[in-house]
Design an enzyme around this catalytic site. Structure first.
Site, short mmCIF file in Angstrom:
data_model
loop_
_atom_site.label_atom_id
_atom_site.label_comp_id
_atom_site.label_asym_id
_atom_site.label_seq_id
_atom_site.Cartn_x
_atom_site.Cartn_y
_atom_site.Cartn_z
N THR A 1 0.85 -1.19 0.00
CA THR A 1 0.00 0.00 0.00
C THR A 1 0.88 1.24 0.00
O THR A 1 2.09 1.15 -0.27
CB THR A 1 -0.97 -0.02 1.21
OG1 THR A 1 -1.94 1.04 1.06
CG2 THR A 1 -0.24 0.16 2.52
N ASN A 2 0.32 2.39 0.30
CA ASN A 2 1.10 3.63 0.36
C ASN A 2 0.63 4.46 1.55
O ASN A 2 -0.22 4.03 2.33
CB ASN A 2 0.98 4.41 -0.96
CG ASN A 2 -0.46 4.70 -1.31
OD1 ASN A 2 -1.15 5.46 -0.63
ND2 ASN A 2 -0.95 4.09 -2.39
N ARG A 3 1.15 5.67 1.68
CA ARG A 3 0.94 6.46 2.89
C ARG A 3 -0.28 7.39 2.83
O ARG A 3 -0.51 8.18 3.72
CB ARG A 3 2.20 7.28 3.19
CG ARG A 3 3.41 6.41 3.48
CD ARG A 3 4.69 7.20 3.60
NE ARG A 3 4.64 8.13 4.72
CZ ARG A 3 5.63 8.96 5.02
NH1 ARG A 3 6.72 9.00 4.28
NH2 ARG A 3 5.53 9.77 6.06
#
Length: 401
Positions: free
Chosen positions: A207-209
């Protein structure tokens, strides 16, 4: 704003002297400014100054009845188009949140039916105090609009968030408030927000932030301005704004199908989600057990949602994308805008202080299809959402496509 009746409430913060500039600017724009001060505010700036600038009697005492035919605080409240409290101290915010009416200004807040805008200004530690933040949250839940303080040097020598915005900026926000009310009525928004998750096995994913804060702020702003919103959201801890139609997704593939299924009905498409560009080529049905040596995961491309939107949108649809970069911000954003047939792009360097993911603020540059660049300093994502929509509105009206 000409002909509008605005109550300018001034409380006892050191920034009270700046309210003189607000009163003067509003009056010059044709606003009937009715100033009401707390007793503490009069210790910082005399009522006579505000009376000269507003050309109206300045009220401090609830029992200061200059006209026997009306009850002053009820009459003023009934005729108000807007109440602006600038500055708003921690003490006054607490009174407003809990319905305490022990002076003219706090009493009027219980009598008005018009919108209320507050501009808090105080010491950074006071502003961040849990009690103050809870009171602000309570006021927001009741529909009070909050102009967040800015970061900078404070009167007592501190530096941080709590500084009163410049008077010209507050006047501009008030003007935008009147201009923007229901200005997107009849328009349908399709907004994506949050991060996607690409599974590796039942317990792991890439995933990402992204937290979804920018996309959710845009959805809230669009609703408040009369729009109809479909919000397609990846995983986030945020509550969706009241009034949106929420479609929850997890993977990039799910988001792609949700966008395509709703694209044709949208007038304005805002792709604010951080969508995975790659996903694991193999997804294990059981947990992958650790073993000796490295674990090499082969990745494959996901469908480029923005590129597909750009191909399929018609001439009556307005498409806004986002470009989160770490270098060559403008060059990369312009290249993306052109390649994906966007009408406008919001560019930000995630390495800039106060910008990017996991924050309540951002630092952005808007780039239109004609190449016009509009840069904003560090502002809250909610304020930037309104600025972005205002630029969209001007683009639509000017037909600068």
């Amino acid at each position: 704003m000409k002909g509008k009746n605005i109550i300018l409430g001034i409380t006892g913060g050191i920034a009270a002297y700046k309210a003189a500039s607000i009163a003067s600017a509003l009056t010059k724009k044709g606003v009937n400014v009715q100033v009401i001060m707390t007793e503490s505010a009069t210790k910082i700036i005399p009522p006579l100054t505000l009376q000269v600038l507003s050309k109206n009697h300045v009220y401090v005492d609830t029992f200061d009845e200059t006209n026997p035919n009306v009850v002053a605080h009820i009459n003023i409240a009934d005729n108000a188009d807007l109440v602006l409290i600038a500055p708003a101290t921690a003490n006054f915010i607490a009174k407003a949140a809990h319905g305490i009416a022990d002076d003219m200004l706090s009493t009027i807040l219980l009598a008005v039916t018009s919108p209320i805008i507050m501009a808090p200004a105080m010491n950074v530690n006071m502003y961040n105090h849990q009690t103050v933040q809870e009171n602000i949250k309570l006021l927001k839940s009741r529909g009070v609009h909050i102009i967040e303080p800015v970061e900078g040097y404070l009167a007592e020598g501190y530096s941080g968030k709590g500084r009163f915005p410049e008077p010209d900026d507050i006047v501009q926000m008030v003007e935008e408030f009147f201009n923007n009310r229901n200005d997107f009525e009849g328009k349908k928004f399709l907004i994506t927000a949050g991060a996607t998750r690409e599974p590796v096995d039942p317990v792991r994913f890439f995933t990402n932030r992204s937290t979804g804060k920018m996309g959710y702020a845009l959805a809230e702003a669009a609703i408040k301005r009369g729009g109809e919103v479909i919000l397609i959201s990846g995983k986030t801890n945020l509550n969706p704004p009241a009034g949106v139609k929420l479609i929850s997704v997890e993977t990039a593939e799910e988001m792609y199908h949700a966008v395509m299924n709703n694209l044709s009905d949208a007038d304005i498409i805002i792709k604010a989600a951080a969508v995975a560009d790659y996903r694991p080529k193999t997804v294990y049905q059981e947990k992958f057990k650790k073993q000796e040596g490295p674990w090499i995961i082969e990745m494959e491309r996901t469908t480029d949602i923005a590129l597909e939107v750009g191909k399929r949108k018609n001439e009556n649809q307005f498409f806004i994308g986002f470009s989160a970069e770490t270098s060559d911000l403008i060059i990369n954003a312009k290249r993306k805008l052109e390649k994906k047939n966007m009408d406008m792009i919001v560019a930000n360097n995630v390495l800039t202080e106060g910008a990017g993911f996991e924050q309540d603020t951002n630092v952005i540059t808007l780039i239109t299809k004609s190449g016009k660049e509009i840069s904003y300093p560090k502002l809250s994502k909610k304020e930037l959402a309104d600025r972005i929509l205002s630029t969209v509105k001007s683009q639509l009206e000017g037909k600068e496509r």
